[in-house]
Design a protein around this motif. Structure first.
Motif, PDB file in Angstrom:
ATOM      1  N   CYS A 302      32.046  47.770  70.790  1.00 28.94           N
ATOM      2  CA  CYS A 302      33.390  48.264  71.115  1.00 28.94           C
ATOM      3  C   CYS A 302      33.575  49.663  70.536  1.00 28.94           C
ATOM      4  O   CYS A 302      33.566  49.851  69.318  1.00 28.94           O
ATOM      5  N   ASN A 303      33.765  50.644  71.393  1.00 30.60           N
ATOM      6  CA  ASN A 303      33.922  52.014  70.921  1.00 30.60           C
ATOM      7  C   ASN A 303      35.337  52.331  70.458  1.00 30.60           C
ATOM      8  O   ASN A 303      35.558  53.356  69.811  1.00 30.60           O
ATOM      9  N   ALA A 304      36.292  51.459  70.763  1.00 33.03           N
ATOM     10  CA  ALA A 304      37.629  51.648  70.197  1.00 33.03           C
ATOM     11  C   ALA A 304      37.573  51.490  68.678  1.00 33.03           C
ATOM     12  O   ALA A 304      38.256  52.218  67.937  1.00 33.03           O
ATOM     13  N   HIS A 305      36.742  50.570  68.195  1.00 34.76           N
ATOM     14  CA  HIS A 305      36.541  50.432  66.753  1.00 34.76           C
ATOM     15  C   HIS A 305      35.921  51.712  66.174  1.00 34.76           C
ATOM     16  O   HIS A 305      36.323  52.182  65.112  1.00 34.76           O
ATOM     17  N   HIS A 306      34.940  52.258  66.885  1.00 35.33           N
ATOM     18  CA  HIS A 306      34.276  53.470  66.395  1.00 35.33           C
ATOM     19  C   HIS A 306      35.250  54.644  66.328  1.00 35.33           C
ATOM     20  O   HIS A 306      35.224  55.432  65.371  1.00 35.33           O
ATOM     21  N   LEU A 307      36.111  54.765  67.325  1.00 27.54           N
ATOM     22  CA  LEU A 307      37.070  55.874  67.319  1.00 27.54           C
ATOM     23  C   LEU A 307      38.028  55.774  66.141  1.00 27.54           C
ATOM     24  O   LEU A 307      38.385  56.794  65.532  1.00 27.54           O
ATOM     25  N   ARG A 308      38.434  54.566  65.801  1.00 21.14           N
ATOM     26  CA  ARG A 308      39.338  54.400  64.651  1.00 21.14           C
ATOM     27  C   ARG A 308      38.616  54.731  63.344  1.00 21.14           C
ATOM     28  O   ARG A 308      39.177  55.382  62.457  1.00 21.14           O
ATOM     29  N   ASN A 392      27.746  53.729  56.289  1.00 22.54           N
ATOM     30  CA  ASN A 392      27.609  52.485  57.051  1.00 22.54           C
ATOM     31  C   ASN A 392      27.878  52.713  58.532  1.00 22.54           C
ATOM     32  O   ASN A 392      27.177  52.171  59.394  1.00 22.54           O
ATOM     33  N   LEU A 393      28.899  53.506  58.827  1.00 20.63           N
ATOM     34  CA  LEU A 393      29.209  53.810  60.220  1.00 20.63           C
ATOM     35  C   LEU A 393      28.064  54.571  60.879  1.00 20.63           C
ATOM     36  O   LEU A 393      27.658  54.264  62.016  1.00 20.63           O
ATOM     37  N   LEU A 394      27.515  55.556  60.182  1.00 21.56           N
ATOM     38  CA  LEU A 394      26.411  56.342  60.734  1.00 21.56           C
ATOM     39  C   LEU A 394      25.176  55.481  60.974  1.00 21.56           C
ATOM     40  O   LEU A 394      24.481  55.647  61.985  1.00 21.56           O
ATOM     41  N   ASP A 395      24.881  54.572  60.060  1.00 21.18           N
ATOM     42  CA  ASP A 395      23.733  53.679  60.255  1.00 21.18           C
ATOM     43  C   ASP A 395      23.907  52.842  61.524  1.00 21.18           C
ATOM     44  O   ASP A 395      22.962  52.632  62.280  1.00 21.18           O
ATOM     45  N   ARG A 396      25.134  52.352  61.739  1.00 27.81           N
ATOM     46  CA  ARG A 396      25.379  51.552  62.946  1.00 27.81           C
ATOM     47  C   ARG A 396      25.245  52.407  64.201  1.00 27.81           C
ATOM     48  O   ARG A 396      24.617  52.014  65.179  1.00 27.81           O
ATOM     49  N   LEU A 397      25.846  53.600  64.192  1.00 19.42           N
ATOM     50  CA  LEU A 397      25.763  54.481  65.362  1.00 19.42           C
ATOM     51  C   LEU A 397      24.339  54.932  65.640  1.00 19.42           C
ATOM     52  O   LEU A 397      23.961  55.169  66.796  1.00 19.42           O
ATOM     53  N   ASP A 398      23.531  55.040  64.587  1.00 14.70           N
ATOM     54  CA  ASP A 398      22.148  55.491  64.739  1.00 14.70           C
ATOM     55  C   ASP A 398      21.241  54.357  65.224  1.00 14.70           C
ATOM     56  O   ASP A 398      20.544  54.482  66.234  1.00 14.70           O
ATOM     57  N   LYS A 399      21.268  53.242  64.531  1.00 16.31           N
ATOM     58  CA  LYS A 399      20.345  52.151  64.834  1.00 16.31           C
ATOM     59  C   LYS A 399      20.726  51.398  66.111  1.00 16.31           C
ATOM     60  O   LYS A 399      19.863  50.824  66.772  1.00 16.31           O
ATOM     61  N   GLN A 403      23.456  50.263  72.258  1.00 16.06           N
ATOM     62  CA  GLN A 403      24.591  49.368  72.423  1.00 16.06           C
ATOM     63  C   GLN A 403      25.906  50.133  72.402  1.00 16.06           C
ATOM     64  O   GLN A 403      26.869  49.747  73.068  1.00 16.06           O
ATOM     65  N   VAL A 404      25.947  51.242  71.649  1.00 15.49           N
ATOM     66  CA  VAL A 404      27.141  52.083  71.628  1.00 15.49           C
ATOM     67  C   VAL A 404      27.348  52.762  72.985  1.00 15.49           C
ATOM     68  O   VAL A 404      28.466  52.855  73.498  1.00 15.49           O
ATOM     69  N   LEU A 405      26.261  53.240  73.581  1.00 15.17           N
ATOM     70  CA  LEU A 405      26.332  54.006  74.830  1.00 15.17           C
ATOM     71  C   LEU A 405      26.057  53.167  76.068  1.00 15.17           C
ATOM     72  O   LEU A 405      25.849  53.717  77.152  1.00 15.17           O
ATOM     73  N   LEU A 406      26.066  51.853  75.932  1.00 10.95           N
ATOM     74  CA  LEU A 406      25.740  50.997  77.077  1.00 10.95           C
ATOM     75  C   LEU A 406      26.688  51.210  78.244  1.00 10.95           C
ATOM     76  O   LEU A 406      26.300  51.095  79.407  1.00 10.95           O
ATOM     77  N   PHE A 407      27.948  51.562  77.968  1.00  9.11           N
ATOM     78  CA  PHE A 407      28.919  51.797  79.037  1.00  9.11           C
ATOM     79  C   PHE A 407      28.520  52.976  79.920  1.00  9.11           C
ATOM     80  O   PHE A 407      28.939  53.063  81.079  1.00  9.11           O
ATOM     81  N   ALA A 408      27.742  53.905  79.357  1.00  9.80           N
ATOM     82  CA  ALA A 408      27.292  55.068  80.139  1.00  9.80           C
ATOM     83  C   ALA A 408      26.022  54.755  80.923  1.00  9.80           C
ATOM     84  O   ALA A 408      25.782  55.350  81.976  1.00  9.80           O
ATOM     85  N   TYR A 409      25.207  53.847  80.424  1.00  6.64           N
ATOM     86  CA  TYR A 409      23.994  53.465  81.135  1.00  6.64           C
ATOM     87  C   TYR A 409      24.290  52.468  82.258  1.00  6.64           C
ATOM     88  O   TYR A 409      23.629  52.473  83.292  1.00  6.64           O
ATOM     89  N   VAL A 413      29.737  47.804  82.439  1.00  4.96           N
ATOM     90  CA  VAL A 413      30.049  47.520  81.041  1.00  4.96           C
ATOM     91  C   VAL A 413      31.223  48.401  80.612  1.00  4.96           C
ATOM     92  O   VAL A 413      31.197  49.611  80.824  1.00  4.96           O
ATOM     93  N   PRO A 414      32.272  47.824  80.009  1.00  2.00           N
ATOM     94  CA  PRO A 414      33.433  48.622  79.598  1.00  2.00           C
ATOM     95  C   PRO A 414      33.167  49.431  78.339  1.00  2.00           C
ATOM     96  O   PRO A 414      32.217  49.173  77.594  1.00  2.00           O
ATOM     97  N   PHE A 415      34.033  50.399  78.104  1.00  3.11           N
ATOM     98  CA  PHE A 415      33.929  51.293  76.948  1.00  3.11           C
ATOM     99  C   PHE A 415      34.290  50.578  75.651  1.00  3.11           C
ATOM    100  O   PHE A 415      33.761  50.917  74.592  1.00  3.11           O
ATOM    101  N   ASP A 416      35.187  49.601  75.720  1.00 10.24           N
ATOM    102  CA  ASP A 416      35.700  48.962  74.512  1.00 10.24           C
ATOM    103  C   ASP A 416      35.856  47.463  74.727  1.00 10.24           C
ATOM    104  O   ASP A 416      35.540  46.929  75.789  1.00 10.24           O
TER     105      ASP A 416
END
Length: 482
Positions: A302-308, A392-399, A403-409, A413-416
């Motif tokens: 869910c990228n809404a979590h990432h934006l917050r 912790n956030l960077l590790d999740r976005l990196d690893k 899954q973060v960008l699946l909505f673009a692939y 799949v929804p953005f959030d």
């Protein structure tokens, strides 16, 4: 004391002083970290964390800004909107004729004159003048056989079981008010008494809820089966109080289906017993909690979590990369929406590569600004030192970048994960209204009925009609829309 002894004494005192300074430095470091943690906790609200908006209080932060760009449209209905104005009925229940009595020009008496065939109608929609329950008495008679003299008594309809009972329509309304409109039992009793002058006890309402729960066993199985076959599944969980103890409400949903279940556990023991995720093979959208990742399906975060979280890093910790990362995600989301509006099925390889390159650059900047902690815990604690929230956030976005960008692939799949959060929100409202469920059965009753009503609402069905059919013994099964 000899000079050698004085020198040794100075060395001992110097060593003790260094030890005290080291201990004090460690304590200062620990206190600074604690102050930063407490300040960060105080600065969190619904726009930069997963806290609900209801926890923000009455003071609105000037920093809260929507990440959505203005459309330029004025508030209200847009040009071309059909609207939902009240329309005249072709078959009114009553007609009141208004006839002129005198000529408006010469004052001639017109009471005995016939009215012209043309008229101007105006209609008023109003409640019935008297709201009362319609009472139907069922009577069974007996007949005597002229051949064998046997007396045969007629049987009551199967739905008429007691000397006095409420009909399916009344029971449907009561259950609707409790499980969908979330009114407390006492207020439902008060409301029905005000409308129909019928005294009703909370115990009677509990019996109606229990009956509805039993009737909806098969529809719930249908919902769960359809969810396991969905292409994209939204998952979330939240705290729920049952019998004064902390339980967890688990939701699994799609745009057409909703299932709720409560459990004492939050993790895999609960999701395994609920039985949806273990056999699910599609894309599960969630907030990245490790329990979901153990299942063999495809995962999207869910990228809404990432934006917050990025808003917190930028506003509170003043790290510029977080604001740029927010812009990256929002820009990519808008580009995907534009491509969908053009009926395209994917972004070009060049555009994806462009965003992936920006993604990697920002990850590199973030990791440079948030290096991993060195050494062990201060003051003799064992294990790895705790990482900062940005790290912790960077590790999740990196690893988990795929899954973060699946909505673009994948455009399906929804953005959030906002769908699951919306489905879970009204259950939180129920908890605020009523406090907690007083029994395990009451929580189970609510979860099944609310999940069914949410599903039927998503599928465009009339909820009162669905409940009426349920109390008549044949609840409508949800459509297998996934």
């Amino acid at each position: 004391m000899t000079p050698a002894q004085e020198l040794e004494q100075l060395r001992i005192e110097n060593a003790q002083l260094r030890e005290q300074l080291t201990s004090r430095d460690a304590l200062v470091t620990q206190l600074i970290e604690r102050i930063q943690t407490l300040e960060a906790r105080l600065s969190q609200d619904s726009h930069n964390s997963s806290k609900p908006p209801s926890s923000d209080g009455f003071k609105r932060s000037p920093k809260k800004r929507s990440l959505r760009k203005s459309t330029g449209k004025k508030p209200g209905g847009q040009p071309g909107h059909e609207g939902q104005a009240l329309k005249q009925s072709e078959n009114p229940d009553a007609v009141i004729a208004h006839l002129p009595t005198t000529c408006e020009k010469c004052q001639t008496d017109l009471t005995k004159e016939a009215a012209l065939p043309h008229f101007e109608p105006r209609q008023v929609f109003e409640l019935p003048t008297q709201l009362k329950l319609h009472v139907t008495e069922h009577r069974t008679y007996s007949k005597k056989c002229p051949t064998c003299q046997t007396v045969t008594k007629a049987k009551f309809p199967q739905s008429v079981k007691n000397w006095v009972q409420y009909g399916p329509g009344f029971r449907a309304l009561a259950v609707y008010l409790i499980t969908y409109q979330l009114l407390p039992y006492a207020r439902v009793c008060e409301l029905l008494n005000e409308i129909y002058s019928e005294s009703l006890s909370p115990g009677s309402l509990v019996n109606m809820i229990a009956e509805c729960y039993e009737q909806l066993a098969e529809p719930e199985k249908t919902i769960k089966t359809a969810l396991t076959q969905a292409k994209v599944l939204h998952c979330d969980e939240t705290g729920l109080y049952v019998e004064g103890k902390r339980h967890w409400l688990h939701v699994a949903s799609t745009p057409h289906l909703t299932h709720y279940a409560h459990h004492l556990r939050r993790g895999s023991k609960a999701t395994d017993e609920i039985g949806i995720l273990p056999t699910f093979q599609g894309v599960a959208i969630h907030d990245g909690w490790s329990n979901y990742l153990r299942y063999a399906c495809t995962h999207g975060l869910c990228n809404a979590h990432h934006l917050r979280e990025l808003a917190f890093v930028h506003e509170q910790l003043k790290q510029a990369w977080a604001a740029e990362f927010t812009t990256l995600l929002v820009d990519l989301k808008e580009e995907v929406e534009v491509a969908k509006a053009r009926s395209e099925t994917s972004l070009s390889s060049a555009r994806l590569a462009h965003f992936e390159e920006r993604y990697q650059q920002l990850i590199t900047q973030g990791l440079a600004a948030n290096p991993p902690p060195e050494g062990g815990w201060p003051c003799g604690k064992r294990g790895k030192p705790r990482q900062s929230k940005p790290k912790n956030l960077l590790d999740r976005l990196d690893k988990q970048r795929h899954q973060v960008l699946l909505f673009a692939y994948r455009f399906d799949v929804p953005f959030d994960n906002n769908l699951a959060e919306r489905d879970i929100r009204m259950v939180k409202v129920q908890q605020k209204v009523s406090g907690c469920f007083r029994s395990q059965e009451g929580a189970s009753f609510f979860c099944r009925i609310r999940g069914y009503l949410s599903t039927m609402k998503k599928q465009g069905e009339n909820l009162l009609v669905a409940l009426l059919d349920t109390f008549c013994g044949h609840p409508p099964l949800p459509k297998l829309l996934v």
